[in-house]
Design a protein around this motif. Structure first.
Motif, PDB file in Angstrom:
ATOM      1  N   LEU A   1     107.921 -27.848 -68.337  1.00  0.00           N
ATOM      2  CA  LEU A   1     108.639 -26.911 -69.194  1.00  0.00           C
ATOM      3  C   LEU A   1     108.615 -27.353 -70.653  1.00  0.00           C
ATOM      4  N   VAL A   2     108.758 -28.663 -70.872  1.00  0.00           N
ATOM      5  CA  VAL A   2     108.719 -29.184 -72.247  1.00  0.00           C
ATOM      6  C   VAL A   2     107.338 -28.959 -72.853  1.00  0.00           C
ATOM      7  N   ARG A   3     106.307 -29.247 -72.086  1.00  0.00           N
ATOM      8  CA  ARG A   3     104.944 -29.044 -72.583  1.00  0.00           C
ATOM      9  C   ARG A   3     104.674 -27.571 -72.884  1.00  0.00           C
ATOM     10  N   ARG A   4     105.124 -26.687 -71.986  1.00  0.00           N
ATOM     11  CA  ARG A   4     104.903 -25.264 -72.206  1.00  0.00           C
ATOM     12  C   ARG A   4     105.622 -24.793 -73.468  1.00  0.00           C
ATOM     13  N   ARG A   5     106.820 -25.316 -73.687  1.00  0.00           N
ATOM     14  CA  ARG A   5     107.567 -24.948 -74.893  1.00  0.00           C
ATOM     15  C   ARG A   5     106.837 -25.431 -76.146  1.00  0.00           C
ATOM     16  N   LYS A   6     106.269 -26.660 -76.061  1.00  0.00           N
ATOM     17  CA  LYS A   6     105.519 -27.181 -77.207  1.00  0.00           C
ATOM     18  C   LYS A   6     104.282 -26.347 -77.480  1.00  0.00           C
ATOM     19  N   ARG A   7     103.602 -25.929 -76.393  1.00  0.00           N
ATOM     20  CA  ARG A   7     102.408 -25.103 -76.566  1.00  0.00           C
ATOM     21  C   ARG A   7     102.749 -23.759 -77.210  1.00  0.00           C
ATOM     22  N   LYS A   8     103.874 -23.172 -76.811  1.00  0.00           N
ATOM     23  CA  LYS A   8     104.289 -21.901 -77.405  1.00  0.00           C
ATOM     24  C   LYS A   8     104.596 -22.076 -78.889  1.00  0.00           C
ATOM     25  N   ARG A   9     105.281 -23.181 -79.224  1.00  0.00           N
ATOM     26  CA  ARG A   9     105.586 -23.438 -80.632  1.00  0.00           C
ATOM     27  C   ARG A   9     104.307 -23.636 -81.437  1.00  0.00           C
ATOM     28  N   GLU A  10     103.363 -24.368 -80.849  1.00  0.00           N
ATOM     29  CA  GLU A  10     102.098 -24.611 -81.546  1.00  0.00           C
ATOM     30  C   GLU A  10     101.317 -23.315 -81.717  1.00  0.00           C
ATOM     31  N   ALA A  11     101.323 -22.467 -80.679  1.00  0.00           N
ATOM     32  CA  ALA A  11     100.634 -21.183 -80.780  1.00  0.00           C
ATOM     33  C   ALA A  11     101.275 -20.302 -81.851  1.00  0.00           C
ATOM     34  N   ALA A  12     102.613 -20.309 -81.905  1.00  0.00           N
ATOM     35  CA  ALA A  12     103.320 -19.519 -82.925  1.00  0.00           C
ATOM     36  C   ALA A  12     103.012 -20.051 -84.327  1.00  0.00           C
ATOM     37  N   ARG A  13     102.932 -21.372 -84.456  1.00  0.00           N
ATOM     38  CA  ARG A  13     102.625 -21.973 -85.757  1.00  0.00           C
ATOM     39  C   ARG A  13     101.219 -21.600 -86.214  1.00  0.00           C
ATOM     40  N   LEU A  14     100.256 -21.660 -85.280  1.00  0.00           N
ATOM     41  CA  LEU A  14      98.881 -21.310 -85.618  1.00  0.00           C
ATOM     42  C   LEU A  14      98.758 -19.835 -85.979  1.00  0.00           C
ATOM     43  N   GLU A  15      99.484 -18.974 -85.251  1.00  0.00           N
ATOM     44  CA  GLU A  15      99.457 -17.545 -85.536  1.00  0.00           C
ATOM     45  C   GLU A  15     100.047 -17.261 -86.907  1.00  0.00           C
ATOM     46  N   ALA A  16     101.143 -17.937 -87.246  1.00  0.00           N
ATOM     47  CA  ALA A  16     101.757 -17.757 -88.565  1.00  0.00           C
ATOM     48  C   ALA A  16     100.814 -18.219 -89.671  1.00  0.00           C
ATOM     49  N   ALA A  17     100.128 -19.348 -89.424  1.00  0.00           N
ATOM     50  CA  ALA A  17      99.177 -19.862 -90.410  1.00  0.00           C
ATOM     51  C   ALA A  17      98.010 -18.891 -90.587  1.00  0.00           C
ATOM     52  N   ARG A  18      97.558 -18.281 -89.462  1.00  0.00           N
ATOM     53  CA  ARG A  18      96.464 -17.315 -89.535  1.00  0.00           C
ATOM     54  C   ARG A  18      96.861 -16.089 -90.338  1.00  0.00           C
ATOM     55  N   LEU A  19      98.055 -15.558 -90.076  1.00  0.00           N
ATOM     56  CA  LEU A  19      98.524 -14.382 -90.802  1.00  0.00           C
ATOM     57  C   LEU A  19      98.690 -14.671 -92.279  1.00  0.00           C
ATOM     58  N   GLU A  20      99.179 -15.870 -92.589  1.00  0.00           N
ATOM     59  CA  GLU A  20      99.350 -16.248 -93.993  1.00  0.00           C
ATOM     60  C   GLU A  20      97.999 -16.352 -94.694  1.00  0.00           C
ATOM     61  N   ALA A  21      97.001 -16.911 -93.986  1.00  0.00           N
ATOM     62  CA  ALA A  21      95.660 -17.030 -94.563  1.00  0.00           C
ATOM     63  C   ALA A  21      95.054 -15.652 -94.806  1.00  0.00           C
ATOM     64  N   GLU A  22      95.253 -14.729 -93.849  1.00  0.00           N
ATOM     65  CA  GLU A  22      94.735 -13.371 -94.013  1.00  0.00           C
ATOM     66  C   GLU A  22      95.409 -12.669 -95.191  1.00  0.00           C
ATOM     67  N   GLN A  23      96.718 -12.909 -95.341  1.00  0.00           N
ATOM     68  CA  GLN A  23      97.450 -12.280 -96.427  1.00  0.00           C
ATOM     69  C   GLN A  23      96.962 -12.795 -97.779  1.00  0.00           C
ATOM     70  N   GLN A  24      96.751 -14.098 -97.883  1.00  0.00           N
ATOM     71  CA  GLN A  24      96.265 -14.677 -99.127  1.00  0.00           C
ATOM     72  C   GLN A  24      94.863 -14.192 -99.442  1.00  0.00           C
ATOM     73  N   SER A  25      94.033 -14.058 -98.393  1.00  0.00           N
ATOM     74  CA  SER A  25      92.673 -13.555 -98.588  1.00  0.00           C
ATOM     75  C   SER A  25      92.689 -12.112 -99.088  1.00  0.00           C
ATOM     76  N   ALA A  26      93.598 -11.301 -98.537  1.00  0.00           N
ATOM     77  CA  ALA A  26      93.707  -9.900 -98.951  1.00  0.00           C
ATOM     78  C   ALA A  26      94.176  -9.797-100.392  1.00  0.00           C
ATOM     79  N   MET A  27      95.065 -10.695-100.803  1.00  0.00           N
ATOM     80  CA  MET A  27      95.573 -10.666-102.179  1.00  0.00           C
ATOM     81  C   MET A  27      94.477 -11.039-103.168  1.00  0.00           C
ATOM     82  N   LYS A  28      93.534 -11.891-102.749  1.00  0.00           N
ATOM     83  CA  LYS A  28      92.436 -12.261-103.633  1.00  0.00           C
ATOM     84  C   LYS A  28      91.430 -11.129-103.773  1.00  0.00           C
ATOM     85  N   VAL A  29      91.217 -10.410-102.688  1.00  0.00           N
ATOM     86  CA  VAL A  29      90.252  -9.324-102.697  1.00  0.00           C
ATOM     87  C   VAL A  29      90.772  -8.111-103.449  1.00  0.00           C
TER      88      VAL A  29
END
Length: 216
Positions: A179-207
């Motif tokens: 359960l602890v590992r699964r919770r960590k994986r979910k947090r890591e997945a959420a962090r990566l998704e947030a980082a991806r969305l932020e990168a896409e947003q910054q890329s869109a602002m440059k374009v």
């Protein structure tokens, strides 16, 4: 020879168990469980104190066994222990280090196998200490509690205590780990998704400025 060492350590009561537990995590091939039971039969009222002494000795010996494995490698194990113990522990460890340490805390395989293997395989020391503390505390204090409450009658109860702990406690501990590992994986997945969305947003602002038409 080993029985002579145990008889000698037995004379020192809790301190003898402390030394035995320390050596159990480092090099001595006889598990401290046997001395703990012998001393608890003689002094049931001190069973919890004996459990504490054994537990602390094991924790202090764990990093020493780890260092031996890191410096000397697995070959040192074959000189002091049975090959089948080492091979079984290695197989478990390679499949899941954390689970192997927990399971190793309750099996007849001497605990030093896992402390030394951890050093050989560069398993993080802090994780070894954490899982060793959890597993060894369970075994030491289950034996201590039984003798404290049931006195010498607990001698027959602890014969299969490792099996009982293995059947009941280990699945619960493994479930918690899952359960602890699964919770960590979910947090890591959420962090990566947030980082991806932020990168896409910054890329869109440059374009965006490049696509805007200059005003007349």
């Amino acid at each position: 020879m080993f029985q002579d060492v145990m008889d000698f350590l037995m004379k020192f009561g809790p301190w003898g168990l402390f030394i035995h537990s320390f050596l159990d995590a480092v090099i001595f091939p006889v598990p401290a469980f046997f001395l703990q039971v012998s001393l608890s039969i003689l002094h049931p009222s001190s069973a919890l104190w004996l459990a504490t002494a054994g537990f602390i000795g094991c924790l202090l010996g764990t990093p020493v066994g780890y260092l031996i494995g890191k410096l000397l490698g697995k070959s040192v194990l074959y000189k002091i222990l049975k090959k089948e113990w080492i091979d079984a522990a290695t197989d478990r460890f390679q499949k899941s280090g954390e689970a192997a340490i927990l399971v190793g805390s309750f099996t007849p395989i001497p605990f030093k196998v896992f402390t030394i293997l951890s050093g050989c395989l560069n398993f993080p020391l802090w994780r070894l200490m954490a899982y060793a503390a959890l597993g060894r505390a369970t075994k030491f204090y289950v034996v201590g509690i039984l003798f404290y409450y049931y006195g010498r009658k607990a001698e027959n109860m602890v014969e299969n205590v490792s099996l009982y702990i293995f059947v009941i406690a280990v699945p619960l501990l493994l479930l918690v780990m899952f359960l602890v590992r699964r919770r960590k994986r979910k947090r890591e997945a959420a962090r990566l998704e947030a980082a991806r969305l932020e990168a896409e947003q910054q890329s869109a602002m440059k374009v965006l400025p490049e696509t805007q038409t200059p005003s007349a």
